[in-house]
Design an enzyme around this catalytic site. Structure first.
Site, PDB file in Angstrom:
ATOM      1  N   SER A 175       0.849  -1.190   0.000  1.00 35.11           N
ATOM      2  CA  SER A 175       0.000   0.000   0.000  1.00 35.11           C
ATOM      3  C   SER A 175       0.882   1.236   0.000  1.00 35.11           C
ATOM      4  O   SER A 175       2.031   1.196   0.460  1.00 35.11           O
ATOM      5  CB  SER A 175      -0.893   0.018   1.248  1.00 35.11           C
ATOM      6  OG  SER A 175      -1.514   1.278   1.425  1.00 35.11           O
TER       7      SER A 175
ATOM      8  N   TYR B  14      -2.394  -0.305  10.207  1.00 39.93           N
ATOM      9  CA  TYR B  14      -2.455  -0.671   8.793  1.00 39.93           C
ATOM     10  C   TYR B  14      -1.143  -0.330   8.088  1.00 39.93           C
ATOM     11  O   TYR B  14      -0.599  -1.139   7.335  1.00 39.93           O
ATOM     12  CB  TYR B  14      -3.625   0.057   8.123  1.00 39.93           C
ATOM     13  CG  TYR B  14      -3.819  -0.295   6.669  1.00 39.93           C
ATOM     14  CD1 TYR B  14      -4.443  -1.478   6.303  1.00 39.93           C
ATOM     15  CD2 TYR B  14      -3.381   0.568   5.664  1.00 39.93           C
ATOM     16  CE1 TYR B  14      -4.626  -1.807   4.975  1.00 39.93           C
ATOM     17  CE2 TYR B  14      -3.555   0.246   4.327  1.00 39.93           C
ATOM     18  CZ  TYR B  14      -4.182  -0.931   3.986  1.00 39.93           C
ATOM     19  OH  TYR B  14      -4.357  -1.261   2.667  1.00 39.93           O
TER      20      TYR B  14
END
Length: 254
Positions: free
Chosen positions: A138, A151
């Site tokens: 990501s 995250y």
């Protein structure tokens, strides 16, 4: 070009969103697709799409956080040529607002889940004399995102695992790369917005869309196309690399 004929591909989290787009595209390009999801039911929509177009696909109920389940599933599938580690969960919170329970949950799925699938896949790649891995990282591994502590940490680990695996197995004809999307419009995103911003869904969708310099979220099919390239023979000279696909987010927001 980009044919996956005679290739067996495993895609985790292939029941929806990016995983579904990857699974359907890989099947279209000739791969035998194996979808790993929490339940058989969660993969059914993807299976139906692939089979409707004449592709070959199977689903496997498996919790990627459970190593015994993962190893048993990969042994059942047998020798593979492609692994896409796509399964993951989101979390909102800074370090002091992230509970230990939530932290552990993110680690179990987003970090341990990737490790478990890598652990189980390597012996199957050896049976095929090599293969290719794509891990879903990501932009959160590249830049600081507000309220995304756990995250971001997990996706940073995915990127580091990608480099380590690429180096350790290059002599065994196993390539490993990762993809770092910015925000992509999926049911995952819609559910995330509904859960965390109830009553402000439309406003948050617009805000998140405009946070990409290009002015919109990515499409699952765009991520799938990059994954297809990285898993094809045309990308045979590429390993140990992360590919941001972010509408200019990293470069133009810095």
């Amino acid at each position: 070009m980009f044919s996956l004929q005679n290739k067996k591909a495993v895609i985790t989290g292939g029941g929806s969103g990016i995983g579904q787009a990857i699974a359907t595209l890989f099947a279209k390009q000739g791969a035998e697709v194996h979808i790993i999801d929490l339940t058989i039911e969660s993969a059914q929509e993807t299976l139906d799409k692939i089979q409707k177009e004449g592709g070959i696909a199977y689903s496997h109920s498996c919790n990627v956080a459970n190593q015994k389940e993962v190893v048993a599933t990969f042994e059942k599938i047998g020798n593979i040529h492609i692994l896409v580690n796509n399964a993951g969960i989101a979390h909102v919170g800074k370090v002091d607002t992230t509970t230990e329970l939530d932290f552990d949950k993110v680690v179990d799925v987003n970090v341990k889940g990737v490790y478990n699938c890598l652990f189980a896949a390597i012996p199957q790649f050896r049976k095929s004399n090599g293969g290719v891995i794509v891990n879903m990282a990501s932009i959160a591994a590249w830049v600081g995102l507000s309220d995304r502590f756990a995250y971001s940490m997990a996706k940073g680990a995915v990127m580091a695992m990608t480099l380590s695996v690429a180096k350790d197995y290059i002599k065994e004809n196993i390539r490993c790369n990762s993809i770092s999307p910015a925000r992509v419009h999926t049911p995952f995103v819609d559910g995330f917005i509904a859960k965390n911003y109830p009553g402000n869904e439309a406003e948050m969708f617009q805000k998140l869309s405009q946070s990409q310099p290009i002015g919109r979220m990515g499409k699952p099919e765009e991520i799938a196309t990059l994954a297809l390239y990285l898993c094809s023979e045309e990308a045979g000279f590429i390993t140990g690399t992360d590919y941001p696909i972010d509408g200019g987010f990293i470069t133009l927001n810095s």
